[in-house]
Enzyme design. Sequence first.
Site, PDB file in Angstrom:
ATOM      1  N   GLY A 234       0.825  -1.208   0.000  1.00 36.11           N
ATOM      2  CA  GLY A 234       0.000   0.000   0.000  1.00 36.11           C
ATOM      3  C   GLY A 234       0.854   1.251   0.000  1.00 36.11           C
ATOM      4  O   GLY A 234       0.620   2.171  -0.764  1.00 36.11           O
ATOM      5  N   PHE A 235       1.842   1.283   0.893  1.00 33.03           N
ATOM      6  CA  PHE A 235       2.801   2.395   0.994  1.00 33.03           C
ATOM      7  C   PHE A 235       2.118   3.724   1.301  1.00 33.03           C
ATOM      8  O   PHE A 235       2.681   4.783   1.030  1.00 33.03           O
ATOM      9  CB  PHE A 235       3.650   2.491  -0.286  1.00 33.03           C
ATOM     10  CG  PHE A 235       4.253   1.173  -0.690  1.00 33.03           C
ATOM     11  CD1 PHE A 235       5.238   0.606   0.098  1.00 33.03           C
ATOM     12  CD2 PHE A 235       3.805   0.484  -1.796  1.00 33.03           C
ATOM     13  CE1 PHE A 235       5.780  -0.634  -0.231  1.00 33.03           C
ATOM     14  CE2 PHE A 235       4.340  -0.759  -2.130  1.00 33.03           C
ATOM     15  CZ  PHE A 235       5.331  -1.314  -1.347  1.00 33.03           C
ATOM     16  N   THR A 463       3.809  -6.797   5.634  1.00 30.83           N
ATOM     17  CA  THR A 463       4.880  -6.407   6.550  1.00 30.83           C
ATOM     18  C   THR A 463       5.240  -7.489   7.549  1.00 30.83           C
ATOM     19  O   THR A 463       6.316  -7.466   8.130  1.00 30.83           O
ATOM     20  CB  THR A 463       4.436  -5.181   7.356  1.00 30.83           C
ATOM     21  OG1 THR A 463       3.177  -5.509   7.973  1.00 30.83           O
ATOM     22  CG2 THR A 463       4.249  -3.971   6.467  1.00 30.83           C
ATOM     23  N   GLY A 504       1.977   0.515  13.086  1.00 34.12           N
ATOM     24  CA  GLY A 504       1.104  -0.646  13.248  1.00 34.12           C
ATOM     25  C   GLY A 504       1.467  -1.541  14.412  1.00 34.12           C
ATOM     26  O   GLY A 504       0.660  -1.745  15.328  1.00 34.12           O
ATOM     27  N   PRO A 579      13.375 -10.171  13.722  1.00 34.55           N
ATOM     28  CA  PRO A 579      14.481  -9.746  12.858  1.00 34.55           C
ATOM     29  C   PRO A 579      14.255 -10.071  11.385  1.00 34.55           C
ATOM     30  O   PRO A 579      14.747  -9.361  10.512  1.00 34.55           O
ATOM     31  CB  PRO A 579      15.691 -10.508  13.406  1.00 34.55           C
ATOM     32  CG  PRO A 579      15.190 -11.458  14.406  1.00 34.55           C
ATOM     33  CD  PRO A 579      13.793 -11.076  14.786  1.00 34.55           C
ATOM     34  N   GLN A 585      11.582  -5.164   5.930  1.00 32.14           N
ATOM     35  CA  GLN A 585      11.110  -3.783   5.847  1.00 32.14           C
ATOM     36  C   GLN A 585      12.269  -2.818   5.565  1.00 32.14           C
ATOM     37  O   GLN A 585      12.161  -1.916   4.748  1.00 32.14           O
ATOM     38  CB  GLN A 585      10.415  -3.378   7.146  1.00 32.14           C
ATOM     39  CG  GLN A 585       9.075  -4.054   7.352  1.00 32.14           C
ATOM     40  CD  GLN A 585       8.094  -3.663   6.276  1.00 32.14           C
ATOM     41  OE1 GLN A 585       7.731  -2.508   6.133  1.00 32.14           O
ATOM     42  NE2 GLN A 585       7.677  -4.620   5.479  1.00 32.14           N
ATOM     43  N   GLU A 652       9.196   2.652   7.416  1.00 31.90           N
ATOM     44  CA  GLU A 652       9.481   3.786   6.549  1.00 31.90           C
ATOM     45  C   GLU A 652      10.903   4.320   6.620  1.00 31.90           C
ATOM     46  O   GLU A 652      11.376   4.988   5.700  1.00 31.90           O
ATOM     47  CB  GLU A 652       8.454   4.903   6.832  1.00 31.90           C
ATOM     48  CG  GLU A 652       7.095   4.487   6.295  1.00 31.90           C
ATOM     49  CD  GLU A 652       5.922   5.278   6.827  1.00 31.90           C
ATOM     50  OE1 GLU A 652       5.497   6.210   6.153  1.00 31.90           O
ATOM     51  OE2 GLU A 652       5.411   4.941   7.905  1.00 31.90           O
TER      52      GLU A 652
HETATM   53 MO1  MOS Z   1       2.724   4.973   5.183  1.00 28.97          MO
HETATM   54  S1  MOS Z   1       2.889   6.504   3.802  1.00 28.97           S
HETATM   55  O1  MOS Z   1       2.295   5.925   6.534  1.00 28.97           O
HETATM   56  O2  MOS Z   1       1.437   3.954   4.769  1.00 28.97           O
END
Ligand code: MOS
Length: 688
Positions: A234-235, A463, A504, A579, A585, A652
């Site tokens: 999704g990003f 993720t 999350g 890990p 990620q 991120e």
């Molecule tokens: Mo990220 S841009 O907070 O899904």
Amino acid sequence: MTSIVERSVGRPLGRVEGPAKVTGEARYAAEFPVEDVTYAWVVQSPVARGTLRSVVVDPTTEDDDMLAVLWHGNAPEIAAAADPELAVLQSERISYRGQVVALVVARTLEAARRAAQVMQLDIDVEPHDAQLAVDHPDLYTPETVNPDFPAVSERGDFNTAFNSAPVTIDVRYATPALHNNPMEPHATIALWEGDDLILYDSTQHSSGVAATMGPIFGLTPDRVHVIAEHVGGGFGSKGSARPNAVLAAMAAKVVGRPVKLVLPRSALFSMVGYRTPTLQRLRLGAEPDGRLTAIGHESVEQTSRIYEYAEQTTVVTRHMYAAANRFTSHRLVRLDVPTPRWMRAPGEAPGMVGLECAMDELAEKLGMDPIELRVRNEPDAEPESGKPFSSRHYVECLREGARRFGWEGREQRPRLRREGDWWIGTGVAGATYPAMVQPSVARVRTLTDGSAEVAIAAADIGTGARTILTQIAADELDLPVDRVRVLLGDSTLPRASVAGGSSGSASWGWAVTGACRELRRTGGSEVTFDSTELVKKQETDGKHAYGAHFAEVRVDAVTGEVRVTRLLGVYAAGRILNPRTARSQFIGGMTMGLGMALHEEGVMDPATGDWVNHDLAEYHIPVHADVESVEAHWLDEQDDDLNPMGSKGVGEIGIVGSPAAIVNAIWHATGIRVRDLPVRLDKILPHL
Ligand code: MOS
């Protein structure tokens, strides 16, 4: 009491849904078998600005397969939402090229697609403006930038300090529009059961989609059931309800049958958000010993006519380095372009290109090692808020990265190392991302066989969230991981926050931990725990993850081609819960950073207002051959002020600073400063 079950958190447990994914058993939104399903295809505006007068359906497509053609002239009225992009087919106004103006519904995908492609649109076309410029006459300062930071910050007297500084840097950096391209495109299957709406939707936030979609169709959120069991990335572009969900629900109501709508790849470039281009100015003033006295960071960005999205590009500069005199600002212009939105590390990712490349330029001017320059400007509290850091191990990341990368003995001057046709260089840049946490609710119950079921409307967008929540619950309940089952990806489960802002695991893990502890304390068989009050009490300032990125590049002396030989990141991101999934990620973010440095750019044609390279053939992303060695490492960071797990987000930070490390390495290899991303070979070649 000693536990007989080995602790699971911190172990590299494989994804619990891995077997379902590799066998194809895992279902993504468009894959759920729904009886009697029909197919929708979007019609997008071919012009950037105008008024849609009518639509003309080609008579050859008027066959038995056609069920409906919806446009603003006949679409049912829906209630306004906070996000004007969701008011689909409600107005004759066209605000950008690619905006959805009609929807075809048919019994087959082919019929819907064909009718959409040959539909004629009668549009009064108006002149448009799709060109961002640093001196655009309509630039204005928004009140806040994403999500709610002040647009401007000032401390001390920046102008005086900068003008009197013995060493100064005044440079402009530009980053292009970047487009979210998750493997799974945005997709929805909508069906109505009586007045209840069921949505199989590819989303990062099923609770949020239900809360948004309900009122649009005059329903309370509990009458909307959103299912997002597996999500293929999704990003940020699936962080809230997108137009596909509204269109599918509206169409299903009109045709009285379930409707499946999958956005074609090309539609993602305009319909679901993208990262705004930024035009940044960096002014740094320093003493000859490298101590910063003035930091100025300004950004000019775009948004659309219908929605103000202001990327928080310079906010990161507010807490990165010490300096008494500071100024950061954002200015926006509304253009006839699609609405920009969240894309992985909105703000930090483009902002750290400007800041970390400017720091490299300052190090060059001072004749100082770029790591030492950063260390010299390490603040002892957040420079603008004055609040202490809950934990900050930035310098340790730089030092550990330098050790692992082999930085020592690096010649500071550029263009000294050549092997055959290759110029070789190395670069460094900092990384940071806020450690955020949001309220969520989780339910835990013990089943008659002694196993446990955890329920939370979280989203696993690839993720490893499902796996990590399994580990957290297993430890709290003293059970082996195979005795814990996590249910997520469904809005009828206890309400959860978005899979975004790298928050999350921290947010959902807190709710799950709370529920498990309460269950053990009370000895009951079912507990629901809401973290809202605890989360609200938390101090939010001073909480960030940090890291350092190192790059080695080679640049072809004849062609200007850039290859990234090595990319290495060291992070301090609290406790690493798993890990294996964390590494994934980190290196995923770094690879996206490599794309940002060298490949990715949405090319806006000012004449048509179109992203001319709106597909994966022409929007370049790194492929396997571009990624040589990418390594992620981390420090054990203990921070008890974050959440019960002591974790910071990892989703991120990998894309923050990694592009700057590559750009700085290209300078070191060649002596050429490219200040306009991506660093294509045509920007290097004339100077080689
Ligand atoms: Mo990220 S841009 O907070 O899904």
